[in-house]
Design an enzyme around this catalytic site. Structure first.
Site, PDB file in Angstrom:
ATOM      1  N   TYR A 169       0.477 -15.948 -27.231  1.00  0.00           N
ATOM      2  CA  TYR A 169       1.632 -15.254 -26.645  1.00  0.00           C
ATOM      3  C   TYR A 169       1.546 -13.761 -26.941  1.00  0.00           C
ATOM      4  O   TYR A 169       1.707 -12.918 -26.046  1.00  0.00           O
ATOM      5  CB  TYR A 169       2.903 -15.855 -27.234  1.00  0.00           C
ATOM      6  CG  TYR A 169       4.208 -15.339 -26.689  1.00  0.00           C
ATOM      7  CD1 TYR A 169       4.558 -15.525 -25.350  1.00  0.00           C
ATOM      8  CD2 TYR A 169       5.142 -14.709 -27.529  1.00  0.00           C
ATOM      9  CE1 TYR A 169       5.786 -15.078 -24.860  1.00  0.00           C
ATOM     10  CE2 TYR A 169       6.361 -14.268 -27.041  1.00  0.00           C
ATOM     11  CZ  TYR A 169       6.676 -14.454 -25.709  1.00  0.00           C
ATOM     12  OH  TYR A 169       7.888 -14.007 -25.230  1.00  0.00           O
ATOM     13  N   ALA A 170       1.252 -13.423 -28.221  1.00  0.00           N
ATOM     14  CA  ALA A 170       1.133 -12.009 -28.615  1.00  0.00           C
ATOM     15  C   ALA A 170       0.036 -11.325 -27.801  1.00  0.00           C
ATOM     16  O   ALA A 170       0.218 -10.219 -27.280  1.00  0.00           O
ATOM     17  CB  ALA A 170       0.837 -11.901 -30.113  1.00  0.00           C
ATOM     18  N   LYS A 173       1.094 -11.013 -24.014  1.00  0.00           N
ATOM     19  CA  LYS A 173       2.128 -10.000 -23.768  1.00  0.00           C
ATOM     20  C   LYS A 173       1.581  -8.584 -24.009  1.00  0.00           C
ATOM     21  O   LYS A 173       1.979  -7.642 -23.321  1.00  0.00           O
ATOM     22  CB  LYS A 173       3.362 -10.268 -24.621  1.00  0.00           C
ATOM     23  CG  LYS A 173       4.150 -11.539 -24.219  1.00  0.00           C
ATOM     24  CD  LYS A 173       4.726 -11.482 -22.811  1.00  0.00           C
ATOM     25  CE  LYS A 173       5.828 -12.518 -22.582  1.00  0.00           C
ATOM     26  NZ  LYS A 173       6.305 -12.545 -21.189  1.00  0.00           N
TER      27      LYS A 173
HETATM   28  N1  LIG Z   1      14.542 -15.435 -24.949  1.00  0.00           N
HETATM   29  C1  LIG Z   1      13.942 -14.627 -25.786  1.00  0.00           C
HETATM   30  O1  LIG Z   1      14.312 -14.525 -26.953  1.00  0.00           O
HETATM   31  C2  LIG Z   1      12.768 -13.796 -25.317  1.00  0.00           C
HETATM   32  C3  LIG Z   1      12.214 -12.891 -26.219  1.00  0.00           C
HETATM   33  C4  LIG Z   1      11.152 -12.101 -25.812  1.00  0.00           C
HETATM   34  C5  LIG Z   1      10.663 -12.203 -24.519  1.00  0.00           C
HETATM   35  N2  LIG Z   1      11.210 -13.111 -23.663  1.00  0.00           N
HETATM   36  C6  LIG Z   1      10.614 -13.210 -22.331  1.00  0.00           C
HETATM   37  O2  LIG Z   1      11.619 -13.251 -21.335  1.00  0.00           O
HETATM   38  C7  LIG Z   1      11.150 -14.024 -20.232  1.00  0.00           C
HETATM   39  C8  LIG Z   1      12.148 -15.092 -19.866  1.00  0.00           C
HETATM   40  O3  LIG Z   1      12.580 -15.732 -21.005  1.00  0.00           O
HETATM   41  P1  LIG Z   1      13.803 -16.762 -20.983  1.00  0.00           P
HETATM   42  O4  LIG Z   1      14.294 -16.848 -22.369  1.00  0.00           O
HETATM   43  O5  LIG Z   1      14.764 -16.424 -19.917  1.00  0.00           O
HETATM   44  O6  LIG Z   1      12.987 -18.120 -20.660  1.00  0.00           O
HETATM   45  P2  LIG Z   1      13.272 -19.333 -19.672  1.00  0.00           P
HETATM   46  O7  LIG Z   1      12.203 -20.351 -20.022  1.00  0.00           O
HETATM   47  O8  LIG Z   1      14.695 -19.768 -19.732  1.00  0.00           O
HETATM   48  O9  LIG Z   1      12.981 -18.744 -18.217  1.00  0.00           O
HETATM   49  C9  LIG Z   1      11.722 -18.713 -17.649  1.00  0.00           C
HETATM   50  C10 LIG Z   1      11.753 -19.441 -16.304  1.00  0.00           C
HETATM   51  O10 LIG Z   1      10.418 -19.423 -15.787  1.00  0.00           O
HETATM   52  C11 LIG Z   1      10.162 -20.686 -15.178  1.00  0.00           C
HETATM   53  N3  LIG Z   1       8.727 -20.942 -15.137  1.00  0.00           N
HETATM   54  C12 LIG Z   1       7.927 -21.360 -16.146  1.00  0.00           C
HETATM   55  N4  LIG Z   1       6.661 -21.496 -15.704  1.00  0.00           N
HETATM   56  C13 LIG Z   1       6.670 -21.148 -14.392  1.00  0.00           C
HETATM   57  C14 LIG Z   1       5.662 -21.087 -13.390  1.00  0.00           C
HETATM   58  N5  LIG Z   1       4.387 -21.405 -13.648  1.00  0.00           N
HETATM   59  N6  LIG Z   1       6.018 -20.711 -12.134  1.00  0.00           N
HETATM   60  C15 LIG Z   1       7.309 -20.394 -11.840  1.00  0.00           C
HETATM   61  N7  LIG Z   1       8.308 -20.448 -12.759  1.00  0.00           N
HETATM   62  C16 LIG Z   1       7.980 -20.807 -14.025  1.00  0.00           C
HETATM   63  C17 LIG Z   1      10.913 -21.683 -16.054  1.00  0.00           C
HETATM   64  O11 LIG Z   1      11.151 -22.896 -15.350  1.00  0.00           O
HETATM   65  C18 LIG Z   1      12.180 -20.917 -16.417  1.00  0.00           C
HETATM   66  O12 LIG Z   1      13.230 -21.193 -15.511  1.00  0.00           O
HETATM   67  C19 LIG Z   1       9.770 -14.548 -20.625  1.00  0.00           C
HETATM   68  O13 LIG Z   1       8.758 -13.724 -20.123  1.00  0.00           O
HETATM   69  C20 LIG Z   1       9.811 -14.474 -22.141  1.00  0.00           C
HETATM   70  O14 LIG Z   1       8.505 -14.376 -22.698  1.00  0.00           O
HETATM   71  C21 LIG Z   1      12.248 -13.908 -24.040  1.00  0.00           C
END
Ligand SMILES: NC(=O)c1ccc[n+]([C@@H]2O[C@H](COP(=O)([O-])OP(=O)(O)OC[C@H]3O[C@@H](n4cnc5c(N)ncnc54)[C@H](O)[C@@H]3O)[C@@H](O)[C@H]2O)c1
Length: 271
Positions: A169-170, A173
């Site tokens: 992941y690191a 990103k």
């Molecule tokens: N929540 C946190 O604390 C956090 C922290 C740092 C970064 N992020 C980043 O924010 C973004 C969203 O995070 P979130 O917490 O809303 O996650 P989430 O999992 O709720 O949302 C991501 C969505 O992407 C969809 N998805 C997954 N694989 C897919 C694919 N192959 N094709 C199409 N859709 C797909 C999932 O079904 C989900 O609805 C991500 O990039 C995550 O790395 C989140």
């Protein structure tokens, strides 16, 4: 301010892993509130249904939710085509898809490493691959290209997050930030801006639905620990991410490209 009416936004990962507001769902709804027509993709029909319900509740009629695996070039191409058929253009692309799997190089199976690269990096590559030509054509014909916002994580700036080692992941990103900068400069003369929102420790449904299960942790204790780890004393939420995306996507950010906006309550600076 931050008026994006008449613009068309393509939001990849517009659902949420559970009920409530994930970053993609909040972003899709906020862009709609600001006047955009929004085309959202998600691999999960259930996740999309939640976003459709939120759009319906607020009366946003210019919304299309479409299931699409953003790691498949064919599916992305077809979704982009459908968006153009429906709305005629794409002004804003948000590559929001991502998620972390635990492991160091020894403990992580090779298939998990590959899947992490696909989920966190290839999805953005494919979104750009199929949307950049659309924006370029718009620039050539009307003088307005478009803007792309990629959603990253502060995980690429620290050796571990909340006690979890997440090497793939690191790396993915960090790669996303480099990909964004390189793409931004490659398209800077074509009316297209590319930026990254670097997200900190947020309270999205991911905490309850995925993280607590992965860690085998009590949800309340996990939330308290995450809150305590932030200089502001609390996690951010999906709206903090959505507002940062909106700003970078808006015309007010017209002079900003190839940069990273960190949304983390001061976490990285305090480490
Ligand atoms: N929540 C946190 O604390 C956090 C922290 C740092 C970064 N992020 C980043 O924010 C973004 C969203 O995070 P979130 O917490 O809303 O996650 P989430 O999992 O709720 O949302 C991501 C969505 O992407 C969809 N998805 C997954 N694989 C897919 C694919 N192959 N094709 C199409 N859709 C797909 C999932 O079904 C989900 O609805 C991500 O990039 C995550 O790395 C989140």
């Amino acid at each position: 301010m931050l008026d994006i009416s008449r613009k068309v936004a393509f939001v990849a990962g517009a659902g949420s892993v559970g009920e409530g507001w994930g970053n993609g769902r909040a972003t899709a709804v906020l862009l709609a509130r600001q006047g955009a027509r929004v085309f959202g993709t998600d691999i999960s029909a259930d996740a999309l249904a939640g976003t459709t319900a939120a759009m319906d509740k607020e009366g946003h009629r210019h919304w299309v939710g479409r299931t699409c695996n953003m790691t498949s070039s064919e599916q992305v191409e077809s979704a982009v085509h459908e968006c153009l058929e429906r709305f005629g253009r794409i002004d804003i692309l948000v590559n929001n898809i991502g998620g972390s799997a635990p492991g160091d190089p020894v403990s992580m199976p090779e298939e998990v490493w590959d899947a992490q690269m696909d989920l966190n990096l290839k999805t953005a590559f494919l979104g750009c691959k199929h949307v950049l030509p659309v924006m370029e054509r718009q620039f050539e014909s009307h003088g307005t290209g478009g803007t792309i916002v990629n959603v990253s994580s502060i995980a690429h700036m620290s050796h571990q997050m909340g006690g979890r080692v997440t090497v793939a992941y690191a790396a993915a990103k960090a790669g996303l930030g480099a990909f964004s900068r390189a793409t931004a400069i490659a398209y800077v003369k074509k009316g297209i801006r590319v930026n990254t929102v670097v997200v900190g420790t947020m309270h999205t449904p991911l905490v309850e639905n995925r993280l607590a299960k992965q860690l085998g942790a009590d949800v309340d204790a996990l939330v308290a620990k995450r809150n305590a780890s932030i200089p502001m004393g609390r996690m951010g939420d999906a709206w903090d991410v959505a507002h940062a995306v909106l700003f970078l996507a808006s015309d007010e950010a017209r002079y900003i490209t190839a940069t990273q906006l960190v949304v983390d309550g001061g976490a990285t600076a305090a480490r």
